[in-house]
Enzyme design. Structure first.
Site, short mmCIF file in Angstrom:
data_model
loop_
_atom_site.label_atom_id
_atom_site.label_comp_id
_atom_site.label_asym_id
_atom_site.label_seq_id
_atom_site.Cartn_x
_atom_site.Cartn_y
_atom_site.Cartn_z
N TRP A 1 0.87 -1.18 0.00
CA TRP A 1 0.00 0.00 0.00
C TRP A 1 0.91 1.23 0.00
O TRP A 1 1.85 1.30 0.80
CB TRP A 1 -0.92 0.05 1.23
CG TRP A 1 -1.61 1.38 1.30
CD1 TRP A 1 -2.63 1.81 0.51
CD2 TRP A 1 -1.26 2.50 2.14
NE1 TRP A 1 -2.96 3.11 0.81
CE2 TRP A 1 -2.14 3.55 1.81
CE3 TRP A 1 -0.31 2.71 3.15
CZ2 TRP A 1 -2.09 4.80 2.44
CZ3 TRP A 1 -0.26 3.95 3.78
CH2 TRP A 1 -1.15 4.97 3.43
N GLU B 1 -2.92 -2.84 -2.74
CA GLU B 1 -4.08 -2.28 -2.04
C GLU B 1 -4.40 -0.86 -2.51
O GLU B 1 -3.57 0.03 -2.46
CB GLU B 1 -3.78 -2.26 -0.53
CG GLU B 1 -4.91 -1.69 0.31
CD GLU B 1 -4.57 -1.65 1.80
OE1 GLU B 1 -3.42 -1.98 2.18
OE2 GLU B 1 -5.47 -1.30 2.59
N LYS C 1 -6.87 2.77 -2.51
CA LYS C 1 -7.54 3.65 -1.54
C LYS C 1 -8.20 4.79 -2.30
O LYS C 1 -7.66 5.25 -3.30
CB LYS C 1 -6.51 4.18 -0.54
CG LYS C 1 -7.13 4.82 0.69
CD LYS C 1 -6.08 5.05 1.77
CE LYS C 1 -6.71 5.63 3.02
NZ LYS C 1 -5.78 5.74 4.13
N ASP D 1 -9.69 -3.12 1.04
CA ASP D 1 -9.82 -2.65 2.42
C ASP D 1 -11.21 -2.07 2.58
O ASP D 1 -11.60 -1.16 1.82
CB ASP D 1 -8.73 -1.59 2.69
CG ASP D 1 -8.71 -1.12 4.13
OD1 ASP D 1 -9.78 -0.79 4.66
OD2 ASP D 1 -7.61 -1.04 4.72
N HIS E 1 -11.73 1.75 2.42
CA HIS E 1 -11.05 2.51 1.38
C HIS E 1 -11.93 2.92 0.21
O HIS E 1 -11.43 3.20 -0.88
CB HIS E 1 -9.85 1.72 0.85
CG HIS E 1 -8.69 1.77 1.77
ND1 HIS E 1 -7.43 1.36 1.41
CD2 HIS E 1 -8.56 2.20 3.04
CE1 HIS E 1 -6.60 1.52 2.42
NE2 HIS E 1 -7.27 2.02 3.43
N HIS F 1 -8.71 -6.46 3.84
CA HIS F 1 -8.43 -5.74 5.06
C HIS F 1 -9.78 -5.43 5.68
O HIS F 1 -10.46 -4.48 5.27
CB HIS F 1 -7.64 -4.45 4.78
CG HIS F 1 -6.17 -4.68 4.74
ND1 HIS F 1 -5.23 -3.68 4.65
CD2 HIS F 1 -5.45 -5.84 4.81
CE1 HIS F 1 -4.02 -4.20 4.66
NE2 HIS F 1 -4.13 -5.50 4.74
N ASP G 1 -12.84 8.53 8.60
CA ASP G 1 -11.82 7.61 9.10
C ASP G 1 -12.13 6.19 8.65
O ASP G 1 -13.27 5.75 8.70
CB ASP G 1 -11.76 7.67 10.62
CG ASP G 1 -10.68 6.76 11.14
OD1 ASP G 1 -9.51 7.17 11.09
OD2 ASP G 1 -10.97 5.63 11.55
N ASP H 1 -10.60 3.28 9.78
CA ASP H 1 -9.91 2.25 10.56
C ASP H 1 -10.47 2.02 11.96
O ASP H 1 -9.71 1.82 12.90
CB ASP H 1 -8.42 2.60 10.66
CG ASP H 1 -7.78 2.67 9.29
OD1 ASP H 1 -7.68 1.62 8.65
OD2 ASP H 1 -7.41 3.78 8.86
N ASP I 1 -7.56 -4.66 9.56
CA ASP I 1 -6.83 -3.39 9.49
C ASP I 1 -7.63 -2.31 10.22
O ASP I 1 -8.55 -1.73 9.66
CB ASP I 1 -6.58 -2.99 8.04
CG ASP I 1 -5.68 -1.76 7.94
OD1 ASP I 1 -5.19 -1.30 8.99
OD2 ASP I 1 -5.47 -1.26 6.82
#
Ligand SMILES: C[C@H](O)[C@H](O)[C@@H](O)C(=O)CO
Ligand SMILES: [Mn+2]
Length: 427
Positions: free
Chosen positions: A187, A228, A230, A261, A264, A288, A296, A298, A328
Site C-alpha cells: 500500500w 491495495e 484507496k 480494504d 477505502h 483488510h 476515518d 480504521d 486493518d
C-alpha cells in the site's frame, strides 16, 4: 448461564434448530477451525514501529486517542499479541509491517533484511503463528511530500523500489521458514491534496515502479504479492495514484493478489459486493477487514451488516481458499489488546454465521424465482441461536466464553500495561 454444562445444553438445542434447516453444524465448525485470520501487528502500538525514531505517524495515516499502555518494544508487542491470541478461538496469523523490524541502530528502509526479522520468525515458529508482511511506505522523510513509488524524482522512486525488493526477500524467507506463503501487501500513500494537472504520469510511474519491484519471480509457495487501493487519505483528498481501477487493472494484468480494504471506498460503497466480481479476474483476494466511520477508515471491526455481508459472500461463493482474511484498524482510545480481541472475535463470529446459513436452500429459492421465500428465510436466519454455537466453539477451543475474556484483559492492563511509561521514556 456460562457454566460449561449449560453451554453444552444450549449448543445441543441450537444444533437441532440449525439441523432442521439442513445445516451441518459440525461441518461449519470444522471449516471455521481451519480459517486463519491475519491479525495486524499495528493495532498494538498505534503504527509506531521499532525504527528508533519518535514513531511519528504520517503520510495519510492517523491514529487518534491516548489510551495508556501501548507496546513500546518487540517484547511488549509479542506479549500483548500472545494474550490476544489466547482469547480468540482458532489458530491465526500475524501481519507485520516492515517498520517493526528489530534494529540495533539506524537502518534505512532500502537496507532492511531477513536478519532484522529473525526475532519475529523465531517467535512465529515458537507460537505456531504464521507471518504475513507489508513494506512500509509512510512515516519516513523520503515520503514527506506524500509520494513514494510514483514520485517524480527517480532517486526517491529507486529508494522505494529497493525497499519493495528488500521486503519481498524478507516475505519469501518468512514463507520458507513457516512452510506456507507469506502474503506481502503493498500500500502506498501517493496522492495530491488538491486537483492534479496530470493524473496520468504518476500512475505510469507507479506501474513502472511496481513492475521493477516484481521483476524477479518468487515462488508462490513462499510469498504472494498483494496490492491495495484507496479512495483518499488525509492529505490526498483529491487524488490517489493507486485507485481501485488502477490496482484492479494492475492485479489482473500482472496476476497479483488484490487487496480490498473495507474502509477505502466511498461511504456507501461496500467491498462485499466486489468480492465475486474481482475473483472472476484475479487469482486471489486479500481483505483488510476494517470499519469506516465518516472520514476515518480504521475503526475496530464490529458485528456490522457489512461484516456479515463480507463473510456471507466468501462462503456463498465458496471462496475460502482464494480469500486471505486480514484485519486493518487502529484505535488508540481503548485498550489495544481488547481492540484486537473484539475485532477478531467479531470477524470469526460473522464467518461462523455465514457457515451456518442454509446456502444451497437460499440459492435454490433464488434460482426458482421464489424471492418471497428467499427474503423470509434470510430474515429468520438473523435470529437463529448463533450465540449458542459460538459459545460452544469458544469453550471447546479453550478460550473464554462471552465477555469473560474482558476480565483477563483488565487484569493484564492492571498488572502489565498500566506500568508502561510514555513511549519517549522507553528505550
Ligand atoms: C498500516 C497499513 O498498512 C495501512 O493501514 C494500509 O493497509 C491502509 O489501509 C492505509 O490506509
Ligand atoms: Mn488496509
Amino acid at each position: 448461564m456460562t457454566n460449561s454444562a449449560n453451554i453444552e445444553q444450549a449448543f445441543q438445542l441450537a444444533c437441532e434448530q440449525y439441523e432442521s434447516l439442513g445445516v451441518d453444524v459440525k461441518a461449519a465448525l470444522d471449516t471455521l477451525r481451519r480459517v486463519a485470520i491475519s491479525v495486524h501487528c499495528w493495532q498494538g502500538d498505534d503504527v509506531a514501529g521499532f525504527e528508533g525514531d519518535d514513531g511519528a505517524l504520517g503520510n495519510g495515516l492517523a491514529v487518534t486517542g491516548n489510551y495508556p499502555g501501548r507496546a513500546r518494544t518487540p517484547g511488549e508487542l509479542r506479549s500483548d499479541l500472545e494474550l490476544a491470541y489466547s482469547l480468540i478461538p482458532g489458530k491465526h496469523r500475524l501481519n507485520l509491517h516492515a517498520l517493526y523490524g528489530e534494529f540495533d541502530g539506524p537502518v534505512d528502509r532500502d537496507e532492511i533484511g531477513v536478519d532484522h526479522f529473525q526475532g519475529w520468525i523465531d517467535w512465529s515458529n515458537s507460537q505456531g503463528v504464521s507471518l504475513d508482511f507489508n513494506p512500509s511506505y509512510f512515516s519516513h522523510t523520503k515520503a514527506s511530500d506524500g509520494f513514494t513509488l510514483a514520485h517524480a524524482d527517480s532517486g526517491i522512486r529507486q529508494f522505494w523500489i529497493d525497499h519493495g525488493i528488500a521486503c519481498r526477500k524478507i516475505a519469501a524467507a518468512m514463507g520458507r521458514a513457516q512452510g506456507n506463503a507469506c502474503v506481502n501487501n503493498f500500500w502506498v500513500p501517493d496522492g495530491y491534496k488538491d486537483t492534479p494537472a496530470n493524473r496520468k504520469a504518476p500512475r505510469e510511474r507507479l506501474a513502472a515502479s511496481l513492475d521493477a519491484i516484481f521483476a524477479e519471480a518468487l515462488s508462490p509457495s513462499e510469498t504472494l504479492d498483494a496490492v491495495e487501493c484507496k479512495l483518499f487519505g488525509i492529505g490526498s483528498e483529491s487524488y490517489v495514484v493507486g485507485s481501485h481501477e488502477f490496482y484492479m487493472g494492475y492485479a489482473i494484468s500482472r496476476n497479483k493478489v488484490l487487496c480490498l480494504d473495507a474502509g477505502h471506498f466511498h461511504p456507501t460503497e461496500v467491498i462485499s459486493d466486489k468480492i465475486s466480481s474481482a475473483l472472476m479476474y484475479v487469482p486471489e483476494l486479500l481483505l483488510h477487514v476494517s470499519r469506516g466511520v465518516r472520514w476515518d477508515s480504521d475503526h475496530v471491526v464490529t458485528y456490522s451488516d457489512e461484516l456479515q455481508a463480507i463473510m456471507q459472500e466468501i462462503v456463498r461463493g465458496d471462496y475460502l481458499d482464494r480469500v486471505h482474511i486480514g484485519l486493518d484498524f487502529f484505535d488508540a482510545s481503548i485498550n489495544r489488546v481488547a481492540a484486537w480481541t473484539i475485532g477478531t472475535r467479531n470477524a470469526l463470529k460473522a464467518l461462523l454465521a455465514a457457515l451456518l446459513e442454509p446456502t444451497e436452500k437460499l440459492q435454490q429459492l433464488e434460482r426458482e424465482g421464489d424471492f418471497t421465500a428467499r427474503l423470509a428465510r434470510m430474515e429468520e436466519q438473523k435470529t437463529m441461536p448463533l450465540g449458542a454455537i459460538w459459545n460452544h466453539y469458544c469453550q471447546s477451543s479453550g478460550v473464554p466464553v462471552g465477555a469473560e475474556w474482558l476480565e483477563k484483559v483488565q487484569q493484564y492492563e492492571h498488572q502489565v500495561m498500566s506500568k508502561r511509561s510514555d513511549v519517549s521514556a522507553a528505550v
